[in-house]
Design a protein around this motif. Sequence first.
Motif, PDB file in Angstrom:
ATOM      1  N   PHE A 149      -7.655  -0.215   9.155  1.00 60.73           N
ATOM      2  CA  PHE A 149      -8.637  -1.235   8.778  1.00 60.73           C
ATOM      3  C   PHE A 149      -8.186  -2.621   9.248  1.00 60.73           C
ATOM      4  CE2 PHE A 149      -9.887  -4.408   5.546  1.00 60.73           C
ATOM      5  CZ  PHE A 149     -11.252  -4.409   5.763  1.00 60.73           C
TER       6      PHE A 149
ATOM      7  N   MET B 289     -15.831  -0.126   1.395  1.00 57.22           N
ATOM      8  CA  MET B 289     -15.269  -0.815   0.244  1.00 57.22           C
ATOM      9  C   MET B 289     -15.201  -2.319   0.489  1.00 57.22           C
ATOM     10  SD  MET B 289     -11.444  -0.336  -1.351  1.00 57.22           S
ATOM     11  CE  MET B 289     -11.618   1.445  -1.257  1.00 57.22           C
ATOM     12  N   TYR B 290     -14.855  -2.713   1.730  1.00 61.00           N
ATOM     13  CA  TYR B 290     -14.733  -4.123   2.074  1.00 61.00           C
ATOM     14  C   TYR B 290     -15.963  -4.655   2.825  1.00 61.00           C
ATOM     15  CZ  TYR B 290      -9.894  -3.945   0.544  1.00 61.00           C
ATOM     16  OH  TYR B 290      -8.751  -3.810  -0.207  1.00 61.00           O
TER      17      TYR B 290
ATOM     18  N   GLN C  61     -17.748   0.432   9.895  1.00 58.74           N
ATOM     19  CA  GLN C  61     -18.330   1.648   9.319  1.00 58.74           C
ATOM     20  C   GLN C  61     -19.138   2.411  10.372  1.00 58.74           C
ATOM     21  OE1 GLN C  61     -20.516   0.839   5.779  1.00 58.74           O
ATOM     22  NE2 GLN C  61     -21.038   2.966   5.374  1.00 58.74           N
TER      23      GLN C  61
ATOM     24  N   VAL D   2       0.854  -1.184   0.000  1.00 61.96           N
ATOM     25  CA  VAL D   2       0.000   0.000   0.000  1.00 61.96           C
ATOM     26  C   VAL D   2       0.889   1.233   0.000  1.00 61.96           C
ATOM     27  CG1 VAL D   2      -1.957   1.139   1.085  1.00 61.96           C
ATOM     28  CG2 VAL D   2      -1.624  -1.308   1.422  1.00 61.96           C
TER      29      VAL D   2
ATOM     30  N   VAL E  79     -11.257   5.815   7.014  1.00 66.44           N
ATOM     31  CA  VAL E  79     -11.460   4.422   7.429  1.00 66.44           C
ATOM     32  C   VAL E  79     -12.890   3.987   7.118  1.00 66.44           C
ATOM     33  CG1 VAL E  79     -11.396   2.826   9.389  1.00 66.44           C
ATOM     34  CG2 VAL E  79      -9.686   4.631   9.203  1.00 66.44           C
TER      35      VAL E  79
ATOM     36  N   VAL F 103      -6.302   3.603  -1.442  1.00 61.60           N
ATOM     37  CA  VAL F 103      -6.370   3.740   0.012  1.00 61.60           C
ATOM     38  C   VAL F 103      -4.968   4.067   0.515  1.00 61.60           C
ATOM     39  CG1 VAL F 103      -6.947   2.610   2.191  1.00 61.60           C
ATOM     40  CG2 VAL F 103      -8.258   2.081   0.143  1.00 61.60           C
TER      41      VAL F 103
ATOM     42  N   CYS G 153     -12.993   2.979   3.546  1.00 60.61           N
ATOM     43  CA  CYS G 153     -12.352   1.674   3.388  1.00 60.61           C
ATOM     44  C   CYS G 153     -13.259   0.549   3.902  1.00 60.61           C
ATOM     45  CB  CYS G 153     -11.012   1.665   4.122  1.00 60.61           C
ATOM     46  SG  CYS G 153     -10.044   0.165   3.903  1.00 60.61           S
TER      47      CYS G 153
ATOM     48  N   HIS H 160     -21.128   7.067   0.382  1.00 60.86           N
ATOM     49  CA  HIS H 160     -20.597   5.777   0.828  1.00 60.86           C
ATOM     50  C   HIS H 160     -21.580   5.038   1.751  1.00 60.86           C
ATOM     51  CE1 HIS H 160     -16.652   6.430  -0.959  1.00 60.86           C
ATOM     52  NE2 HIS H 160     -16.707   7.674  -0.521  1.00 60.86           N
TER      53      HIS H 160
ATOM     54  N   ILE I 170      -2.740  -2.921  -3.042  1.00 66.55           N
ATOM     55  CA  ILE I 170      -3.982  -2.233  -2.682  1.00 66.55           C
ATOM     56  C   ILE I 170      -3.916  -0.823  -3.248  1.00 66.55           C
ATOM     57  CG2 ILE I 170      -5.440  -1.425  -0.802  1.00 66.55           C
ATOM     58  CD1 ILE I 170      -5.446  -4.429  -1.060  1.00 66.55           C
TER      59      ILE I 170
ATOM     60  N   THR J 259      -4.626   4.445   6.495  1.00 65.31           N
ATOM     61  CA  THR J 259      -6.041   4.037   6.526  1.00 65.31           C
ATOM     62  C   THR J 259      -6.175   2.521   6.470  1.00 65.31           C
ATOM     63  OG1 THR J 259      -6.704   6.107   5.457  1.00 65.31           O
ATOM     64  CG2 THR J 259      -8.253   4.268   5.357  1.00 65.31           C
ATOM     65  N   PHE J 260      -5.429   1.884   5.573  1.00 62.83           N
ATOM     66  CA  PHE J 260      -5.534   0.430   5.460  1.00 62.83           C
ATOM     67  C   PHE J 260      -4.970  -0.252   6.703  1.00 62.83           C
ATOM     68  CE2 PHE J 260      -4.606  -3.802   3.712  1.00 62.83           C
ATOM     69  CZ  PHE J 260      -5.819  -4.062   3.091  1.00 62.83           C
TER      70      PHE J 260
END
Length: 619
Positions: free
Chosen positions: A481, A507-508, A514, A433, A501, A473, A504, A550, A470, A477-478
């Motif tokens: 996560f 996204m996942y 969230q 990343v 975050v 992102v 992200c 989002h 990745i 941030t990752f």
Amino acid sequence: MSIHIVALGSECPGGVGPGEEIMGQGQLQGGLLWSYLGHGALVGPCDLESSLHNPAFMEYTSRVFGDVTVVVRDCPSWDLLDSDWASVRKVLEQADILVIKYSVTDKLAFQQVRNGYAPRLRPLLRHWGVPVILVAVGARLNDEGPPCTCPLCASDWSSCVPHSEGLQLSRDLGATYLELPSLNHVFVGRYFGSVLEYFMIQCLKHKAKERPEKRRGNKVNELRPPHLEQPARLPPIRVEESSFSQDMQWLLERGVQFADVAFYAGDSGKELGWAHAAVLCAVSPYFRQLLLGPKTRERPQSRCVCRERDGGPHSLLSTWDGGIIDDMPRSEGHLTGRLTRLVVKDPLLCMCLWETLMFIYRGAWEWEHLQEALEEKLKNSLAVAQLMERIRSLIGRDRGPRDTPSARAAQLGPQTLVNLFNSPLYSDVIFMVQGSVLPAHRAVLVARCDVMAAMFSGKYAEARSRVVPIHGVSSDTFLSFLEYLYTDSCCPASVLQAMAVLVCAEMYQVKRLQHLCEVCVCAYLQSMPSRELASTGISVVRLLRRAKCHNAEQLYVWLLHFIANNYLIFSHKPDFLELSDEEREQVERLRWPSRGYLQELSEYQQRRRKLRKSRCTVM
């Protein structure tokens, strides 16, 4: 009717020390309350209040709201109160409003108030229920940025009272906190005057209820200020309960594809089950010693990790002959892995291996559930006690004087995998990343994230590659996560980091993360005082846009209510025009204060001015 105001402290740096004269009328005219009351103030004790006269207080009177007498007793020095505390307390008991003043450039005097006088006043104020206004007067150096560290400014900066300390003192006293950079008509009249008038109006209402028989005939013609309703409550953000234990249980039951440890019975050689070395090493130091010790393919001795409490020679676990297979076959298209074969030599552990592994995977803290499962299977209390001791030895948790269920849950639980987070220990995948190398474990990712499970279990390139890039992102941030996937917790450092975050997590498709980020954003915004909220560079309207984009529905609704509750702040910002017609209509409907209240307030102020002019004409 009359209102009694008691003022303590000095708004000027230095104040009045012991043995010095109390400020005279010339000095008093530059004070906070005198500036608010204006030219109508008269120095001298009121005849009705002469019995409460105290030499420590400068007394003066004035009139507000036409015919309401205001009696002010102002003591500029805290040291003068110690001379006769009993009479001072009598004066405080008669107060309808208490005003405490200090200069932000006189830190020594502030510390004297906070440490010496505030503890004495706090129980009295709670008992009497008197409204308190804490006023900080003066401007700090470098108030809008970091303090200057040069020799000329460092001494001045260290002598100033920070905003946080004044706010904390107001919370301790249950006071309303105000900061006035100077004593001009804007700050004294609009800010201090508005708050003081509010408390005076509330005081007059309370006194009118105590004497309902007085002036009943004139109530119809009395001017009454409009009633301001409280702002609507912000909608709550609901967060799902943690599914960490259920996710890890799923990994044990169905994550055989990523298992790299096989258990066999010591007497029959029968296969007992599969597990994941990363999880076992994270929970148990004995498994870590067994699986990460010196690797040998000879069988002269077995590596024993723990023995029974009685010191017997029988070991619980050992490795198989040639116990490590480097090229373990996987399903079609997936990477080959390493398989470690362990022999369970203890008959009790062999019988209850599944219950033991379930206990370890669920966080190694549900001791009561483990004991119930063992009792149901073994039907022997002595055997259950022996096996419980061996399991404690296996995971390195000896029973101590503080071995309570809550203490064990605090030690482990969702924190069992914290040692694996961002660690190369048994790592089988590496995320690239933005140039950063982030090691991870497929078993944990598959158990905690459905998108990761599909990515590593299906016929995708990620399932066949050890290095996974990745995009879109940032590394921070990752990493946050991944930290949630391993520890079930999330603590972003700022509003923008929490929103990153959140994106992200969307996204996942990790819903709970969230919602946790939504809670963080709300907490950060609610903690900002109005002045900071008005000057901050964070655009709440753009946060609203990102929340809607989002699928953060709870945050979207919360931000709409937050903008409505702070309408006077956000309506003057340029990005307020970016709201859609539907959003603006909803904000206008929920706005606080409402248009009707502002119109009633304007009419009330106009009628007050006309009434004052008419009385002046009669005079």
